[in-house]
Design an enzyme around this catalytic site. Sequence first.
Site, PDB file in Angstrom:
ATOM      1  N   CYS A   2       2.001  -1.101   6.538  1.00 65.44           N
ATOM      2  CA  CYS A   2       1.518  -0.679   7.834  1.00 65.44           C
ATOM      3  C   CYS A   2       0.015  -0.408   7.749  1.00 65.44           C
ATOM      4  CB  CYS A   2       2.201   0.586   8.339  1.00 65.44           C
ATOM      5  SG  CYS A   2       3.986   0.449   8.449  1.00 65.44           S
ATOM      6  N   ARG A  27      -1.218  -6.015   6.455  1.00 65.52           N
ATOM      7  CA  ARG A  27      -0.364  -4.924   5.977  1.00 65.52           C
ATOM      8  C   ARG A  27       0.987  -4.897   6.669  1.00 65.52           C
ATOM      9  NH1 ARG A  27      -4.088  -1.073   3.392  1.00 65.52           N
ATOM     10  NH2 ARG A  27      -2.490   0.520   3.429  1.00 65.52           N
ATOM     11  N   TRP A  74       4.945  -2.703   9.209  1.00 65.26           N
ATOM     12  CA  TRP A  74       5.906  -3.403   8.362  1.00 65.26           C
ATOM     13  C   TRP A  74       7.111  -2.471   8.313  1.00 65.26           C
ATOM     14  CZ3 TRP A  74       8.533  -2.529   3.706  1.00 65.26           C
ATOM     15  CH2 TRP A  74       9.171  -3.656   3.163  1.00 65.26           C
ATOM     16  N   ASN A 100       1.671   5.443   7.926  1.00 71.01           N
ATOM     17  CA  ASN A 100       1.895   4.542   6.785  1.00 71.01           C
ATOM     18  C   ASN A 100       2.759   5.279   5.794  1.00 71.01           C
ATOM     19  OD1 ASN A 100       0.046   2.576   7.423  1.00 71.01           O
ATOM     20  ND2 ASN A 100      -1.345   3.059   5.754  1.00 71.01           N
ATOM     21  N   GLY A 101       3.631   4.590   5.111  1.00 75.04           N
ATOM     22  CA  GLY A 101       4.370   5.235   4.031  1.00 75.04           C
ATOM     23  C   GLY A 101       5.755   5.662   4.464  1.00 75.04           C
ATOM     24  N   GLU A 497       6.592 -18.150 -10.712  1.00 75.56           N
ATOM     25  CA  GLU A 497       5.633 -18.162  -9.603  1.00 75.56           C
ATOM     26  C   GLU A 497       5.914 -19.331  -8.656  1.00 75.56           C
ATOM     27  OE1 GLU A 497       3.722 -16.238  -8.238  1.00 75.56           O
ATOM     28  OE2 GLU A 497       2.165 -17.354  -7.218  1.00 75.56           O
ATOM     29  N   LYS A 501       6.710 -18.763  -4.747  1.00 80.14           N
ATOM     30  CA  LYS A 501       5.927 -19.391  -3.663  1.00 80.14           C
ATOM     31  C   LYS A 501       6.868 -20.120  -2.710  1.00 80.14           C
ATOM     32  CE  LYS A 501       2.925 -17.691  -3.752  1.00 80.14           C
ATOM     33  NZ  LYS A 501       2.484 -16.747  -4.690  1.00 80.14           N
ATOM     34  N   GLU A 504       8.987 -17.511  -0.610  1.00 78.26           N
ATOM     35  CA  GLU A 504       8.299 -16.710   0.421  1.00 78.26           C
ATOM     36  C   GLU A 504       7.729 -17.569   1.535  1.00 78.26           C
ATOM     37  OE1 GLU A 504       5.110 -14.162  -0.945  1.00 78.26           O
ATOM     38  OE2 GLU A 504       4.429 -15.641  -2.378  1.00 78.26           O
ATOM     39  N   HIS A 520      22.590 -20.845 -20.511  1.00 77.44           N
ATOM     40  CA  HIS A 520      23.338 -19.596 -20.679  1.00 77.44           C
ATOM     41  C   HIS A 520      23.941 -19.104 -19.369  1.00 77.44           C
ATOM     42  CE1 HIS A 520      22.190 -19.237 -24.846  1.00 77.44           C
ATOM     43  NE2 HIS A 520      20.959 -19.563 -24.485  1.00 77.44           N
ATOM     44  N   LYS A 619       1.047  -8.229   3.024  1.00 75.92           N
ATOM     45  CA  LYS A 619       0.207  -8.552   1.866  1.00 75.92           C
ATOM     46  C   LYS A 619       0.033  -7.362   0.938  1.00 75.92           C
ATOM     47  CE  LYS A 619      -3.343 -11.387   0.225  1.00 75.92           C
ATOM     48  NZ  LYS A 619      -2.418 -12.204  -0.538  1.00 75.92           N
TER      49      LYS A 619
END
Length: 624
Positions: A2, A27, A74, A100-101, A497, A501, A504, A520, A619
Amino acid sequence: MCGIVGYLGSGSAVPVLVSELRSLEYRGYDSAGLAVIEDGNLRILKAAGKLSNLEHILKEQAPIATVGIGHTRWATHGEPTDRNAHPHTDEAKVVAVVHNGIIENYRELKDELLKKDYKFGSDTDTEVVAHLVSYYYKQNKDMLNAVRQAVSRLQGIYALAILSPAYPDRIFAVNHHYSLTVGLGENESFLASDGLAVRPYTNQLLRLEQSEIVELSSSGYKLYSFEGKEVKRSPITSEGSLYIIDKGGYKHFLLKEINEQPTVLRQTLAKYLPDTHKPVNLKKENKGLVNGLHTAGITLTKEQIKNIDRIQIVACGTALYSGMVGKYIIEALAQIPTEVEIASEIRGRKLLVNERTLTIAVSQSGETADTLAAIKEAKEAGSHTLGITNRPDSHLAHITTDLITTECGIEVSVASTKTYIAQLASFYLLGIYLAEEKGLLSPQKSAELKHQLHLIPTWQEKILSSSEDIRQAALKYSSAKDVVFMGRGFNYPTALEGALKLKELTYIHASGYAAGELKHGPIAVLDENVPVVTILVPGVVYEKTLSNALESKARQAKMIAVAVEDDKNVDSIFDTIMRIPTVDEFLSPLLTVIPLQLFAYFTAEALGKDVDQPRNLAKSVTVE
Ligand code: M6R
């Protein structure tokens, strides 16, 4: 997550708030909203979805105000709907709050307020704060006191901005283990979760420290500790140049950023390896300004380096994968045992580090809550700390003893690309530096390595010039439901990675594996519908990786390779080959990831996905 913004002055608040929000959309983009004071009353406008939805509303109902707060969300508590969008207010509209948070004890507080007959209109934890401030305000009619009392009841890490028609010339803001910056202009004040949002308006910035309350007016500010003591601290003049945010002719920021990678690598090398024949110079004495970004380096002395018996790397997501490559580099060059931990997995455990450990936190944003928590813990345990970040003004940059700043400029697209390359470069430079200081690298070997590093950008350009071939490959596999990526050694993190990519950007399920692990268990998922991407470069694990690819072929998987130009073995085995210049496995992660980034990008584009702002993501991940 946020983003919080605020404006107070004589100008029109709404355009400033919207422009600040635009800078903070990275954000979160689940909803956006504003609260302003218009004709002495609180007016709230908000909309689910991206900021553009709010902008449509603002065009029709343009409020006239000179003070306001805003938010880009977010979602953590409650779906991304209009009713859960911030700002939130109490029934009597005494205050509007953006947040935020996470308020960890919000259930308990909500129960308490429900018993007092407070009515809730959202599923958020934030609304509790609005009611709580309003509750205390009714008791003593002093907003600063009410904010302090409310804050004393909150658990968690958070930042808040509070607006009240009872104080039409004030914004109250709270920072508790978060990031919040105040900007001071001429008879106007700004507030934002990230300094970059206020920087277009002023270079006089005051970063709130942990557990501080600021009372902002158009002519200045008063700063208080949570205990109510006034704190005297002056703003600093930000020397950094403005971040320029534009697509530079590309269709998406992501494509632009992928294509910027050779430049980013050249810039990072130019900063830290200005002359390939001189020793790598990462000393802190270099602290200063290069290209408008703060630079810093390593303060560790030769003696201290000798005493380091272990390196601990902490990070999340793409930064974690760069750290995994970092482990291979450091162990190969400097022979220091290195561990890599998912930062969020350290929570609730004890990080076993001490003064003989170097703990490295890698974070593009420098604001990732889990990574910050881990590095703080390392610091408390006496470990030497090093941050690798793209944001010299970040929380991470402030709290680590040593710092390597990557030379990327702003990365706008939510998916990290160029910052990954720069993080890898930082690890190569660090590995060389540690090895030189430990006397493990001969001058010839060191010079050769640096020379090789300088060749990489041109090779990256060669890969980028074959983008059309990669686009064709992506089109062939874009209907896949599940994609497997595998690599060994230096390219095991590349496989992770590559899978991240693809996930997402396209929402296609993808997994990355150490190639030797496939047999395995994961091999059970393979059949003729599953594309398997193998990363295959010359080196000690080449033959074994090729064998693992053949095992997949035997299960009828669709075979895709990232392979070097000279490799003729691959022609008869793979259906699709993405070629890279011939490179040794040691430096190959700087190349092998690029076809995978392009593969994910072109697949997402073919599927019509929101490339720069994929669903559900943000982000900067500032919640734990
Ligand atoms: O800002 P940070 O590097 O700390 O962010 C860590 C992750 O959230 C980030 O790398 C994330 O995985 C990206 N979306 C990957 O593209």
